[in-house]
Design an enzyme around this catalytic site. Structure first.
Site, PDB file in Angstrom:
ATOM      1  N   LYS A  20      -9.121 -11.734 -17.821  1.00  0.00           N
ATOM      2  CA  LYS A  20      -9.826 -12.162 -19.042  1.00  0.00           C
ATOM      3  C   LYS A  20      -9.764 -13.674 -19.259  1.00  0.00           C
ATOM      4  CE  LYS A  20     -11.976 -10.352 -22.622  1.00  0.00           C
ATOM      5  NZ  LYS A  20     -12.897  -9.204 -22.494  1.00  0.00           N
ATOM      6  N   CYS A  78       5.335  -6.069   1.557  1.00  0.00           N
ATOM      7  CA  CYS A  78       5.682  -4.646   1.523  1.00  0.00           C
ATOM      8  C   CYS A  78       5.022  -3.902   2.699  1.00  0.00           C
ATOM      9  CB  CYS A  78       5.307  -4.073   0.150  1.00  0.00           C
ATOM     10  SG  CYS A  78       6.094  -2.500  -0.189  1.00  0.00           S
ATOM     11  N   TYR A  79       4.060  -3.028   2.430  1.00  0.00           N
ATOM     12  CA  TYR A  79       3.388  -2.332   3.534  1.00  0.00           C
ATOM     13  C   TYR A  79       2.803  -3.344   4.524  1.00  0.00           C
ATOM     14  CZ  TYR A  79       0.016   0.608   6.030  1.00  0.00           C
ATOM     15  OH  TYR A  79      -0.698   1.266   7.003  1.00  0.00           O
ATOM     16  N   HIS A 129       7.951  -7.827  -3.875  1.00  0.00           N
ATOM     17  CA  HIS A 129       6.614  -8.220  -4.354  1.00  0.00           C
ATOM     18  C   HIS A 129       6.658  -9.582  -5.053  1.00  0.00           C
ATOM     19  CE1 HIS A 129       4.365  -4.536  -3.509  1.00  0.00           C
ATOM     20  NE2 HIS A 129       5.550  -3.967  -3.599  1.00  0.00           N
ATOM     21  N   ASP A 154     -17.392 -10.763 -21.794  1.00  0.00           N
ATOM     22  CA  ASP A 154     -17.699 -10.494 -20.391  1.00  0.00           C
ATOM     23  C   ASP A 154     -19.200 -10.470 -20.121  1.00  0.00           C
ATOM     24  OD1 ASP A 154     -15.016 -10.140 -20.505  1.00  0.00           O
ATOM     25  OD2 ASP A 154     -15.072  -7.966 -20.354  1.00  0.00           O
ATOM     26  N   GLU A 181       4.238 -11.282  -6.110  1.00  0.00           N
ATOM     27  CA  GLU A 181       3.124 -11.460  -7.043  1.00  0.00           C
ATOM     28  C   GLU A 181       3.434 -11.013  -8.467  1.00  0.00           C
ATOM     29  OE1 GLU A 181       3.443  -9.309  -4.651  1.00  0.00           O
ATOM     30  OE2 GLU A 181       2.343  -7.443  -4.948  1.00  0.00           O
ATOM     31  N   GLY A 185       0.839  -1.194   0.000  1.00  0.00           N
ATOM     32  CA  GLY A 185       0.000   0.000   0.000  1.00  0.00           C
ATOM     33  C   GLY A 185       0.863   1.228   0.000  1.00  0.00           C
TER      34      GLY A 185
END
Ligand code: XMP
Length: 508
Positions: free
Chosen positions: A366, A82-83, A169, A227, A171, A55
């Site tokens: 997607k 992180c945060y 990070h 979608d 991710e 964040g």
């Protein structure tokens, strides 16, 4: 409804959906909640583990998002990123300080101890850092698990308590071992069994839709795109016969597309209304050649038609939208109910008084939406559909749009898609454009003065940049022969050999 759950607690980081997706990729269900969600509610999800996102705040800021100490005392493993790591450290009595300079970018990281989080990972790794505050002292029971040259506490852990933190990070793909770190957290630390799959997602969404909507009714603007189609299929399963789909056929769909959408959805358990509004749209576009004006006119008319239909239906309490994660990023705001703008439904909630919005695909990427669609039994040609602009062929006709031009382009485009679609190595997007150029040609013994069609075919990862595809000449030749022979009114075909940038994918 029994699969294990990882909760992702959001502290305003830009990667929360990516973290949730990485967890799903590891076949574990993930659910995102606000960082300040009360502990009782968190316990209610019975999570096997919790991930705290990054964040932009500093833990010392007045309005810094936070949580309570209890979160770390429930016996549920936690991974702070992180945060998230700084917050955990701060709450548990460690020392977090404002950094003088930020550390941003890929950097080499050394894993310094044997632990469950980094088991099986090479000792030296490239990771992505993006922070200013840093940890300067550890809470009791914690030790250093990794360091970089600029960050002595790049990863920390209290193995006994199942609490871990990484300053980098895991991710993002820029952290080379990120997938393994997340895998290890889930399987070595949280005891995941990998029991999540797409049908589980569908079951959960069905239950959520039922809980939210109750006995009320839902309206969906069905464009026929991936979608909104997947959203319609999901609603027809969740609340059969209480969903109405309005399909506004603006007349700018591709060949046979409107009929096939009608064929698919009129078989489902929902009320399907197809509105043939092509006359209205064409009348509004008469004499208009500016592409932005065309888009605006089509958007406004779409709302007009949809609104009229909705009013005729009477009270409908919920508006459903096929919003997916990309739409949320594009809007740049995920705190409010995001109204998908591209398909021209933006503005509807202001005009019609809906009680709420249903967005069952929000948060999916997607390819995940496509997987849900396949699982729900939608045909592959619909689920695998190429991107298609909301205003349709109207923006692929350069200059004024007329019914005749739409018909010409529909035929030429069908040939392009058929010829290229046969190839094994397909572009990511391929279609025809009707240019505004007419030129002299010769057919048989006669002179023609007909339109030029342009063929566009691009390779791209994200549609933000794209390269034109090097289509074999033989395929281009087939396309050109067929179009000039089969579509009366076109006597010339050209191939667009421009990348994006400097061009865009669409011509407009
Ligand atoms: P450009 O032309 O900006 O297009 O390079 C990038 C991608 O976006 C698609 N596109 C749209 N998609 N609604 C959509 O859903 C729209 O209004 C729209 N306009 C462009 C385009 O086809 C390409 O894939």
């Amino acid at each position: 409804m029994t699969s294990q759950t990882i909760l992702v607690l959001d502290f305003g980081g830009q990667y929360k959906e990516l973290i949730a997706r990485r967890v799903r990729e590891e076949k574990v269900f993930s659910y995102i909640l606000n960082g300040d969600t009360p502990i009782d509610k968190i316990k209610g999800y019975n999570p096997i583990g919790i991930i705290l996102t990054g964040g932009p705040s500093s833990v010392y800021a007045d309005d810094a998002p936070g949580t309570t100490r209890e979160l770390f005392e429930m016996g549920i493993p936690v991974l702070g990123i992180c945060y998230g790591m700084q917050l955990m450290c701060h709450i548990l009595g460690g020392d977090v300080r404002r950094g003088e300079i930020s550390e941003y970018g890929q950097t080499s990281c050394e894993f310094v101890s044997d632990n469950k989080l980094f088991r099986g990972i090479n000792k030296e790794q490239i990771v992505l850092m993006s922070h200013t505050d840093r940890i300067c002292g550890l809470p009791e029971g914690f030790s250093v698990l990794a360091k970089t040259s600029g960050c002595p506490f790049a990863a920390i852990g209290n193995e006994k308590a199942g609490l871990y933190g990484v300053q980098f990070h895991p991710e993002v793909i820029h952290t080379k071992c990120g997938e393994e770190v997340i895998h290890n957290f889930l399987y070595n630390i949280c005891g995941a069994t990998g029991d999540y799959n797409v049908s589980d997602y569908i079951d959960r969404q069905i239950q959520e839709i039922r809980e939210k909507v109750g006995e009320k009714r839902v309206l969906l603007a069905l464009s026929g795109g991936v979608d909104s189609s997947v959203c319609a299929a999901l609603l027809s399963k969740a609340i059969p016969n209480r969903t109405t789909c309005i399909f506004v056929d603006h007349g700018f769909m591709r060949k046979d597309e409107a009929d096939s959408i009608e064929a698919i959805f009129s078989k489902r358990d929902l009320r399907f209304i197809r509105v043939d509004a092509s006359e209205r749209f064409l009348a509004k576009l008469k004499g208009v050649s500016d592409p932005e004006k065309k888009r605006k006119i089509i958007g406004a008319e779409f709302i007009e038609v949809f609104d009229e239909q909705a009013r005729q239906l009477g009270d409908v309490e919920f508006l459903a939208q096929g919003t997916i994660y990309a739409d949320i990023i594009e809007s740049g705001n995920d705190k409010t109910a995001t109204i998908k703008s591209h398909h021209n439904v933006g503005g509807l909630p202001d005009r019609i008084n809906f009680e709420g919005i249903v967005e069952p695909l929000r948060g999916l990427f997607k390819d995940e939406v496509r997987e849900v669609g396949r699982e729900l039994g939608l045909p592959s040609y619909l689920v695998e559909r190429q991107p298609f602009p909301g205003p349709g062929l109207a923006i692929r006709i350069i200059g004024e749009v007329t019914r005749e031009k739409c018909d010409l382009l529909r035929e030429a485009d069908a040939i392009v898609r058929e010829e290229i679609g046969r190839k094994r190595n397909k572009p990511d997007q391929y279609f025809a454009i009707l240019t505004n150029t007419r030129s002299v040609g010769v057919m048989g013994d006669g002179r023609t003065y007909d339109y030029t069609v342009a063929v566009r075919a691009v390779k791209t990862d994200d549609f933000m940049t794209a390269s034109f595809m090097k289509i074999p000449y033989k395929t281009l030749e087939n396309i050109s022969r067929r179009i000039t022979n089969e579509v009366k009114g076109i006597n010339r075909v050209v191939y667009d050999i421009t990348d994006k940038p400097p061009a865009t994918v669409e011509w407009e």
